[in-house]
Scaffold this active site. Structure first.
Site, PDB file in Angstrom:
ATOM      1  N   GLU A   1       0.864  -1.186   0.000  1.00 53.79           N
ATOM      2  CA  GLU A   1       0.000   0.000   0.000  1.00 53.79           C
ATOM      3  C   GLU A   1       0.907   1.244   0.000  1.00 53.79           C
ATOM      4  OE1 GLU A   1      -2.365   0.448   3.599  1.00 53.79           O
ATOM      5  OE2 GLU A   1      -3.942   1.479   2.460  1.00 53.79           O
TER       6      GLU A   1
ATOM      7  N   LYS B   1      -9.757   0.866  -2.740  1.00 52.49           N
ATOM      8  CA  LYS B   1      -9.982   0.378  -1.369  1.00 52.49           C
ATOM      9  C   LYS B   1     -11.432   0.621  -0.952  1.00 52.49           C
ATOM     10  CE  LYS B   1      -7.639   0.795   3.140  1.00 52.49           C
ATOM     11  NZ  LYS B   1      -6.484   1.454   3.785  1.00 52.49           N
TER      12      LYS B   1
ATOM     13  N   CYS C   1      -5.350  -3.634   2.598  1.00 50.38           N
ATOM     14  CA  CYS C   1      -5.087  -3.439   4.022  1.00 50.38           C
ATOM     15  C   CYS C   1      -6.308  -3.640   4.927  1.00 50.38           C
ATOM     16  CB  CYS C   1      -4.425  -2.083   4.227  1.00 50.38           C
ATOM     17  SG  CYS C   1      -3.436  -2.055   5.731  1.00 50.38           S
TER      18      CYS C   1
HETATM   19  O1  AKG Z   1      -6.684  -2.645  10.128  1.00 50.86           O
HETATM   20  C1  AKG Z   1      -5.672  -2.190  10.637  1.00 50.86           C
HETATM   21  O2  AKG Z   1      -5.409  -2.361  11.815  1.00 50.86           O
HETATM   22  C2  AKG Z   1      -4.699  -1.416   9.821  1.00 50.86           C
HETATM   23  C3  AKG Z   1      -5.272  -0.980   8.519  1.00 50.86           C
HETATM   24  C4  AKG Z   1      -4.386  -0.056   7.769  1.00 50.86           C
HETATM   25  O3  AKG Z   1      -3.311   0.271   8.161  1.00 50.86           O
HETATM   26  C5  AKG Z   1      -4.828   0.427   6.469  1.00 50.86           C
HETATM   27  O4  AKG Z   1      -5.957   0.171   6.054  1.00 50.86           O
HETATM   28  O5  AKG Z   1      -4.031   1.089   5.809  1.00 50.86           O
END
Ligand code: AKG
Length: 301
Positions: free
Chosen positions: A60, A130, A171
């Protein structure tokens, strides 16, 4: 009721894939200078190709610092921006698939956190925005609000490498089992999540979530993090490949690293035959529990 219960799910008939795919997950240092980030990515893509990878994946925000205040400044048009141009060129030059992590995408007045995928001809074959924005608040831990700057995507996106189907998430998306299940219903054998977990939720949930998505859906899960920075947003690292049994096949440390792994799709066939949870699911019961139950929503507040 019984007709539905015993009706063979179309998941039973998913294509039997007898093939391996060699993947390389690039866990890279990412800083404020986009040109340096891109140069590093291009050089590590070449190294991964020389190491035997057919598919190379980035994290990401591999081209920019990760943070709400940076999205606007680093946003690019897709596919005309500098990051896409380089990814397309690299895919073609090396004759490989590239899952281009994510970049902040500008589309008219809106910004998205977007993953692009490139085939060995350098063509854009998938673009995923996303879907679940990272909005959390853990006092003394981490507070983050992507929705202050980004718009959420609303579409599932898959792509094929030969006859192997991949589903894309980014993510925070890996926390949502429903998305993973929908990809499995579309006959995906791999879920790929460019990510950037942090030092609070990383040690708690990064490995656990990936193993859960893998074992629940009997698929491979690949998740790619940036390397751990010394300041700014500090990523957890530990890029990981998990097999359809839920076993971690490969895991990086937290520094810059190329993580190689062979995905053997015979493992999907084996686990699905030996533990046939999909045709055994009691969808006659779950439907009534899962579909927009207002009581669940209320108690979850
Ligand atoms: O879900 C998480 O704890 C981290 C998610 C995250 O860092 C993101 O979505 O960029």
């Amino acid at each position: 009721m019984f007709t539905r219960l015993f009706k063979p799910s179309r998941l039973c008939f998913s294509t039997m894939v007898n093939r391996n795919i060699s993947v390389a997950l690039l866990q890279l240092n990412v800083g404020r200078d986009r040109a340096i980030n891109l140069k590093n990515a291009v050089s590590k893509i070449a190294e991964a190709k020389n190491g035997g990878a057919e598919l190379v994946a980035l994290s990401e925000c591999f081209n920019s610092p990760y943070g709400v205040k940076f999205f606007e400044e680093y946003a690019e048009n897709i596919p005309d921006g500098p990051s896409c141009t380089l990814l397309s060129k690299a895919a073609k030059e090396h004759g490989i698939y590239i899952v281009g992590g994510t970049i902040p995408e500008r589309d008219n007045s809106k910004l998205y956190n977007t993953c692009t995928v490139w085939n060995p001809n350098g063509e854009l074959i998938a673009k995923y925005r996303k879907m679940h924005l990272f909005d959390i608040d853990i006092p003394g831990g981490i507070t983050f609000k992507e929705s202050e700057s980004l718009t959420a995507g609303s579409s599932l996106v898959t792509f094929n490498v030969d006859n192997v189907k991949f589903g894309i998430g980014v993510c925070y998306d890996m926390r949502f089992e429903e998305l993973a299940k929908l990809y499995r219903q579309q006959n995906c054998d791999v879920l790929i999540y460019p990510g950037a977990f942090n030092m609070t939720t990383g040690p708690l949930h990064w490995e656990l979530l990936q193993r859960s998505r893998a074992v629940d859906n009997q698929v491979f899960v690949c998740a790619i993090s940036p390397a751990r920075a010394e300041k700014g947003y500090i990523a957890w690292g530990h890029s990981q490949v998990t097999n359809p049994w839920g076993k971690v096949l490969a895991k990086a440390g937290y520094n810059e690293e190329i993580l190689y792994c062979d995905l053997n799709f015979q493992e999907c066939n084996e686990v699905r035959q030996q533990i046939p949870v999909f045709p055994q699911r009691r969808i006659d019961i779950y439907d009534t529990v899962l579909t927009n139950n207002p009581n669940v929503e209320k108690s979850a507040q």
